[in-house]
Write a protein that holds these residues in place. Sequence first.
Motif, PDB file in Angstrom:
ATOM      1  N   LEU A 152       0.831  -1.208   0.000  1.00  0.00           N
ATOM      2  CA  LEU A 152       0.000   0.000   0.000  1.00  0.00           C
ATOM      3  C   LEU A 152       0.868   1.261   0.000  1.00  0.00           C
ATOM      4  CD1 LEU A 152      -2.855  -0.833   2.579  1.00  0.00           C
ATOM      5  CD2 LEU A 152      -2.975  -0.855   0.080  1.00  0.00           C
ATOM      6  N   LYS A 153       2.011   1.200   0.662  1.00  0.00           N
ATOM      7  CA  LYS A 153       2.893   2.365   0.737  1.00  0.00           C
ATOM      8  C   LYS A 153       3.443   2.760  -0.621  1.00  0.00           C
ATOM      9  CE  LYS A 153       5.914   2.068   4.142  1.00  0.00           C
ATOM     10  NZ  LYS A 153       6.839   1.436   5.115  1.00  0.00           N
ATOM     11  N   ALA A 154       3.408   1.803  -1.568  1.00  0.00           N
ATOM     12  CA  ALA A 154       3.921   2.100  -2.909  1.00  0.00           C
ATOM     13  C   ALA A 154       2.860   2.733  -3.810  1.00  0.00           C
ATOM     14  CB  ALA A 154       4.453   0.819  -3.555  1.00  0.00           C
ATOM     15  N   LEU A 155       1.585   2.779  -3.378  1.00  0.00           N
ATOM     16  CA  LEU A 155       0.502   3.310  -4.200  1.00  0.00           C
ATOM     17  C   LEU A 155       0.472   4.834  -4.153  1.00  0.00           C
ATOM     18  CD1 LEU A 155      -2.402   0.861  -3.208  1.00  0.00           C
ATOM     19  CD2 LEU A 155      -0.821   0.668  -5.134  1.00  0.00           C
ATOM     20  N   ASP A 156      -0.034   5.440  -5.251  1.00  0.00           N
ATOM     21  CA  ASP A 156      -0.238   6.888  -5.226  1.00  0.00           C
ATOM     22  C   ASP A 156      -1.584   7.181  -4.569  1.00  0.00           C
ATOM     23  OD1 ASP A 156      -2.246   6.404  -7.127  1.00  0.00           O
ATOM     24  OD2 ASP A 156      -0.920   6.850  -8.810  1.00  0.00           O
ATOM     25  N   LEU A 157      -1.946   8.462  -4.439  1.00  0.00           N
ATOM     26  CA  LEU A 157      -3.147   8.845  -3.695  1.00  0.00           C
ATOM     27  C   LEU A 157      -4.415   8.320  -4.361  1.00  0.00           C
ATOM     28  CD1 LEU A 157      -4.152  10.324  -1.224  1.00  0.00           C
ATOM     29  CD2 LEU A 157      -4.194  12.450  -2.553  1.00  0.00           C
ATOM     30  N   THR A 158      -4.458   8.346  -5.687  1.00  0.00           N
ATOM     31  CA  THR A 158      -5.651   7.843  -6.406  1.00  0.00           C
ATOM     32  C   THR A 158      -5.846   6.359  -6.139  1.00  0.00           C
ATOM     33  OG1 THR A 158      -5.327   9.506  -8.138  1.00  0.00           O
ATOM     34  CG2 THR A 158      -6.729   7.610  -8.663  1.00  0.00           C
ATOM     35  N   GLU A 159      -4.749   5.598  -6.190  1.00  0.00           N
ATOM     36  CA  GLU A 159      -4.835   4.155  -5.947  1.00  0.00           C
ATOM     37  C   GLU A 159      -5.203   3.874  -4.489  1.00  0.00           C
ATOM     38  OE1 GLU A 159      -1.568   2.443  -9.144  1.00  0.00           O
ATOM     39  OE2 GLU A 159      -0.853   3.420  -7.302  1.00  0.00           O
ATOM     40  N   LEU A 160      -4.733   4.713  -3.593  1.00  0.00           N
ATOM     41  CA  LEU A 160      -5.091   4.529  -2.191  1.00  0.00           C
ATOM     42  C   LEU A 160      -6.589   4.738  -1.959  1.00  0.00           C
ATOM     43  CD1 LEU A 160      -2.242   6.173  -0.044  1.00  0.00           C
ATOM     44  CD2 LEU A 160      -2.935   3.783  -0.071  1.00  0.00           C
ATOM     45  N   ARG A 161      -7.152   5.730  -2.640  1.00  0.00           N
ATOM     46  CA  ARG A 161      -8.592   5.982  -2.488  1.00  0.00           C
ATOM     47  C   ARG A 161      -9.402   4.814  -3.015  1.00  0.00           C
ATOM     48  NH1 ARG A 161      -8.180  12.303  -4.432  1.00  0.00           N
ATOM     49  NH2 ARG A 161      -7.626  13.155  -2.352  1.00  0.00           N
ATOM     50  N   GLN A 162      -8.942   4.200  -4.116  1.00  0.00           N
ATOM     51  CA  GLN A 162      -9.637   3.037  -4.644  1.00  0.00           C
ATOM     52  C   GLN A 162      -9.585   1.879  -3.644  1.00  0.00           C
ATOM     53  OE1 GLN A 162     -11.490   2.828  -7.380  1.00  0.00           O
ATOM     54  NE2 GLN A 162     -11.966   0.679  -6.876  1.00  0.00           N
ATOM     55  N   THR A 163      -8.421   1.695  -3.039  1.00  0.00           N
ATOM     56  CA  THR A 163      -8.265   0.647  -2.019  1.00  0.00           C
ATOM     57  C   THR A 163      -9.173   0.931  -0.826  1.00  0.00           C
ATOM     58  OG1 THR A 163      -5.960   0.364  -2.700  1.00  0.00           O
ATOM     59  CG2 THR A 163      -6.584  -0.536  -0.563  1.00  0.00           C
ATOM     60  N   TRP A 164      -9.281   2.204  -0.474  1.00  0.00           N
ATOM     61  CA  TRP A 164     -10.144   2.614   0.640  1.00  0.00           C
ATOM     62  C   TRP A 164     -11.581   2.158   0.405  1.00  0.00           C
ATOM     63  CZ3 TRP A 164      -9.076   5.549   5.125  1.00  0.00           C
ATOM     64  CH2 TRP A 164     -10.190   6.038   5.806  1.00  0.00           C
ATOM     65  N   LEU A 165     -12.072   2.391  -0.784  1.00  0.00           N
ATOM     66  CA  LEU A 165     -13.447   2.006  -1.094  1.00  0.00           C
ATOM     67  C   LEU A 165     -13.605   0.493  -1.116  1.00  0.00           C
ATOM     68  CD1 LEU A 165     -14.201   4.619  -3.925  1.00  0.00           C
ATOM     69  CD2 LEU A 165     -15.026   4.653  -1.562  1.00  0.00           C
ATOM     70  N   GLU A 166     -12.606  -0.212  -1.630  1.00  0.00           N
ATOM     71  CA  GLU A 166     -12.679  -1.678  -1.682  1.00  0.00           C
ATOM     72  C   GLU A 166     -12.674  -2.280  -0.283  1.00  0.00           C
ATOM     73  OE1 GLU A 166      -9.379  -2.781  -4.046  1.00  0.00           O
ATOM     74  OE2 GLU A 166     -10.251  -2.104  -5.939  1.00  0.00           O
ATOM     75  N   ALA A 167     -12.090  -1.566   0.667  1.00  0.00           N
ATOM     76  CA  ALA A 167     -12.060  -2.061   2.050  1.00  0.00           C
ATOM     77  C   ALA A 167     -13.340  -1.719   2.801  1.00  0.00           C
ATOM     78  CB  ALA A 167     -10.862  -1.469   2.781  1.00  0.00           C
TER      79      ALA A 167
END
Length: 664
Positions: free
Chosen positions: A572-587
């Motif tokens: 997760l630390k390697a993701l950019d902010l857009t990818e982090l937001r997508q992960t947030w929603l998936e969680a």
Amino acid sequence: CQAISLLSQAVVLDMTDEVAQRLLQGAKLQQWLQATKDQEPHFREAEYKKGAAAQQRSEAEHRDGQVHQTIGMTEICHLDNFHSAEDLARHKEEIAKATTGSLQSWCYNAGIAWVEDLNHDEMVALLQRRAFLQAAPMSYLIHECSVRGIEVPKHGDSEDIQKQQLADDLLLEEARQRWGILGLLASSIDDAERSKKVREEQRHIAEAASSEELKRRYSAAGLPEDERLSKDELVELLQKMVAWEAVSLESLKEEAARLQSGVDAALAVEGDDDNEEARRRLLRQLSLGQLSASWERRGLHWKLFGSLEACAEVVERLERGQSWSDEELARWYVEDCALPFDASQSADDNRRLFEQVTVWTSMLPKELRAECSSRGVFFRDLDFGSDDSSGSSSASLVKRLVMDEKFRIWDAKGLRASEIRDPERILNVIEQQEQIHHLPLADLKAWYSSLGLPEESLARSDLIDLAKLLPLWEALPLEHLQAECRKWGVPLETPTLETSTEHGEDGKDHKEELSAEHLDGHDAGEVKSQHTLMRDLLVQRRLKAWDEQGFQSFRVENPELVMQAVEQFESLKALDLTELRQTWLEACLPGTGLSLGREEMLACLKLAMVWEILPFKELRTECEDRKLSSRTSPGTLGLRTSEERRQELINRLKASLAKATHPS
């Protein structure tokens, strides 16, 4: 006292009456005692010890033409009669009022040839003390001489001559204690002109000589080289040497007997009819005796080596070692100590060991045994015989002390030598650790992954520290490795099949069987091998590190789940902010958190990942800590799996992040 009171009321006194005279004298003594009870001069033992520069004098006062604050209360008590006290009071008052020039003249007339060392107040104190000693009764002088170890002459001289001799001896001894030996020996020089030259030379050493000149004079005297001597110590020694060189051989012997610091006057002149050679030896003994005070402050007491000369040789060897380079010290370590190469041994370690070995090899056998006892080094198996003339047993003791010191050095570096107790194994650990220290980062990461540990962004130094633990643990005896495991909470046996526990809402424990992978290839209840314990220890240390990073490792029953969470978070630390937001929603986290910054979002995602791996009991505790309900719904017919109950609590915890992540 009643008579004195009556006299004070009398109108007329008959001064020719003996009773009246005695009463008046008694009244005057009482007056002095009262006036001086809190103001007594302190030219006594307390001042000798403090080394005060001058005597404290009471202010002189007059009442009815009489002096009554000049004599100390103690001095009055020792005098024979009132007239003696009155004369002494007047004499001391004259001394107190005299000019410096007059005081110097009085000192010279009194035979005190070292007045150049004294200031005005010191001369006043000295002359006042001399005045009292001359007025004191014979019994007092004899008592003071016996206390100070001064021999009382037994010849048939008159009492006045004996009193004068005792008073002079006491004054010299008291002044010696107060001002030291400097200049006092000059009073033993018969030639006044020579005595004056001695004092001039001593003043030059104290006031005009530079540090370089002092060192040159010290070296020219043939004394052991010692760069640690301070300028003050050099000045004091050289001044004394000037005085010693000017006095007679008998005076030198007396001075040697007085010092009692290892100076053996008899040994210095034994069997030698040549007075000059005897003087030379005695001068060296006196000089070494003076230096011994400085050496003793460094732990080099001459008694450890048997004589001042032996101690001087140790000091010289230590001084030579100070000039050695790091390469010379390393060569000494391997060649002279016959020790194998040790990559962990620093130059400072070598220098410290050199100093200790230099001292040990020069110690007397009994002192060497005492050193072993103080360090806990066993030596009872060695045979010292009557005197150990061959030195073999002493050499064996030195070897044991060297190895004991090596173990202490290794222990201080974390090598646990006192537990391993095998120098070869310790050196093997050091060699392996040295190789690990030079491994490239890629090799260190490959080694870390080979242990089944998650990929992490660890620094090279952290990987090196972890890798160095394995050869150290491997060298430890099994019982010490097991003790290390107990310290870190690592089980020594493989777990039994029924150890995983779920806690239902009914308060009862529901046990589940562990899968075969939990046993790591061992039978249940089997004692773990050394390599398995080492791997578990390393994992436990990483669990502690992960717990400190917020992964709550010790609340999770299966360490493998923690490793998975760590590895997932690293991705997760390697993701950019857009990818982090997508992960947030998936969680399935609250949408209010999408406005968070990168670091805040990562922190919330880590928390959600931890909730996913916590057991049911810990999830309930987490809910209660966050003021949330820890109860779950019974479901249809009250039949719900433990995982369903877990997921309900996890969703409740995730939903609680909505308030925590709201922009307001």
